[in-house]
Design an enzyme around this catalytic site. Structure first.
Site, PDB file in Angstrom:
ATOM      1  N   LYS A  28      26.642  43.712  49.996  1.00 53.80           N
ATOM      2  CA  LYS A  28      27.741  42.831  49.585  1.00 53.80           C
ATOM      3  C   LYS A  28      27.257  41.738  48.631  1.00 53.80           C
ATOM      4  CE  LYS A  28      30.626  43.665  53.633  1.00 53.80           C
ATOM      5  NZ  LYS A  28      31.160  43.152  54.912  1.00 53.80           N
ATOM      6  N   LYS A  31      34.215  54.056  46.197  1.00 54.97           N
ATOM      7  CA  LYS A  31      34.937  53.977  47.461  1.00 54.97           C
ATOM      8  C   LYS A  31      36.059  52.947  47.354  1.00 54.97           C
ATOM      9  CE  LYS A  31      34.420  52.695  52.323  1.00 54.97           C
ATOM     10  NZ  LYS A  31      33.519  52.189  53.372  1.00 54.97           N
ATOM     11  N   LYS A  82      38.993  46.689  48.950  1.00 59.61           N
ATOM     12  CA  LYS A  82      39.595  45.462  48.426  1.00 59.61           C
ATOM     13  C   LYS A  82      38.568  44.663  47.623  1.00 59.61           C
ATOM     14  CE  LYS A  82      42.190  45.484  52.722  1.00 59.61           C
ATOM     15  NZ  LYS A  82      42.167  44.994  54.107  1.00 59.61           N
TER      16      LYS A  82
END
Length: 320
Positions: free
Chosen positions: A110, A189, A192
């Site tokens: 992330k 993928k 959001k």
């Protein structure tokens, strides 16, 4: 068997959420005692707009109900309504080795993708462990990308049990079918975080525009189209019948059809699939008091399950 799963309100639910989490969760509500939470505390690592957080949380509840979640069979609640969760997360953090969290690939992924590095993002697996352990969960459906976090949960639970006795039940993972991890409009993928989603209940014109904007290569109409890594095929596989998917895949190989025609076929399939759910969603959204009641009753049920778990933990570690 007690089943637990959660979904973050970092945006409106999309096809990846539906096929990856919501649809399997709805199917599991007849298989055991199901507890499903909207993870608004987790969402604080990325959502800074309070109005958006409140709106997304409510929209997820409405969408979940519209898609078939039955509050008489499954407990739906907001994570933040269970006030012992932050306390439990802190208690678990006191026995969690830093090295265990440093090995978690999700945090590194992330941050590499541009999310701000924070203690909350780093300690996400500890809060997730609190969510799971608070309800004596037996089964936790997770994708492969979350399997490591469930292993962390089990490691933390074992550490507490070794120190203080048998406090926590050790949950078992149920690894979701990877075919449910459908691609987004850019081929990556659907997420959001990547801004490549197709929301469940978009209006007709915006939905068509989003699907027509799916990224493709520059293959001419008459040429065969590559099937490997195709976002159109990846989404269509999940939502169409096996026969219809096989026909489109064969058409890709044969050539003679342009991507625009395939996108129109995909749009029609998505629009038709959610037709009945759209009507149910409109009915539920028209009664906000009913949605409030369902979430409030769900929180009361979840809190009642967590209370004895917290009571035995507090006594064991010396807080009572």
């Amino acid at each position: 068997m007690r089943i637990l799963s959660g979904i973050q309100p970092t945006g409106l639910p999309h096809l990846g959420n539906y096929f990856g989490m919501m649809k399997p969760a709805i199917e599991l509500q007849d298989k055991g005692e199901a507890y499903y939470f909207i993870a608004d505390l987790h969402a604080l690592t990325t959502v800074r707009d309070p109005d958006a957080l409140r709106r997304n949380t409510r929209e997820i509840a409405i969408d979940f109900l519209a898609c078939g979640l039955d509050p008489a069979r499954a407990c739906l609640f907001r994570q933040s309504d269970i006030t012992c969760i932050p306390e439990l997360s802190w208690i678990l953090a006191t026995v969690t080795p830093m090295g265990l969290l440093e090995r978690c690939h999700s945090y590194k992924d992330k941050v590499a993708k541009g999310l701000p590095s924070s203690l909350g993002l780093f300690s996400y697996p500890v809060l997730m462990a609190a969510d799971i352990l608070a309800y004596d969960s037996d089964l936790v459906p997770v994708g492969k990308d979350q399997k490591q976090h469930l292993e962390v949960t089990r490691d933390i639970a074992v550490k507490i049990n070794e120190l203080y006795g048998e406090i926590f039940r050790l949950p078992e993972p149920m690894i979701r079918d990877e075919s449910a991890a459908i691609p987004g409009t850019d081929g990556a993928k659907m997420s959001k975080s990547y801004g490549n989603t197709i929301e469940l209940f978009m209006e007709e014109a915006p939905l068509k525009k989003r699907i027509m904007g799916i990224q493709t290569d520059s293959s001419p109409v008459e040429s065969p189209k590559p099937t490997e890594g195709s976002a159109i095929l990846g989404i269509y596989r999940t939502i169409a019948s096996p026969a219809d998917y096989a026909a489109m895949e064969e058409s890709f190989r044969m050539g003679g059809t342009g991507y625009g025609d395939y996108k129109k076929r995909l749009f029609a399939t998505v629009w038709e699939y959610f037709e009945g759910m759209r009507a149910e969603r409109a009915r539920i959204a028209a009664d906000p008091a009913e949605v409030d009641r369902i979430l409030s009753e769900g929180a009361a049920r979840a809190a009642a399950v967590a209370a004895p778990v917290m009571d035995r933990l507090r006594k064991a570690i010396g807080l009572r």
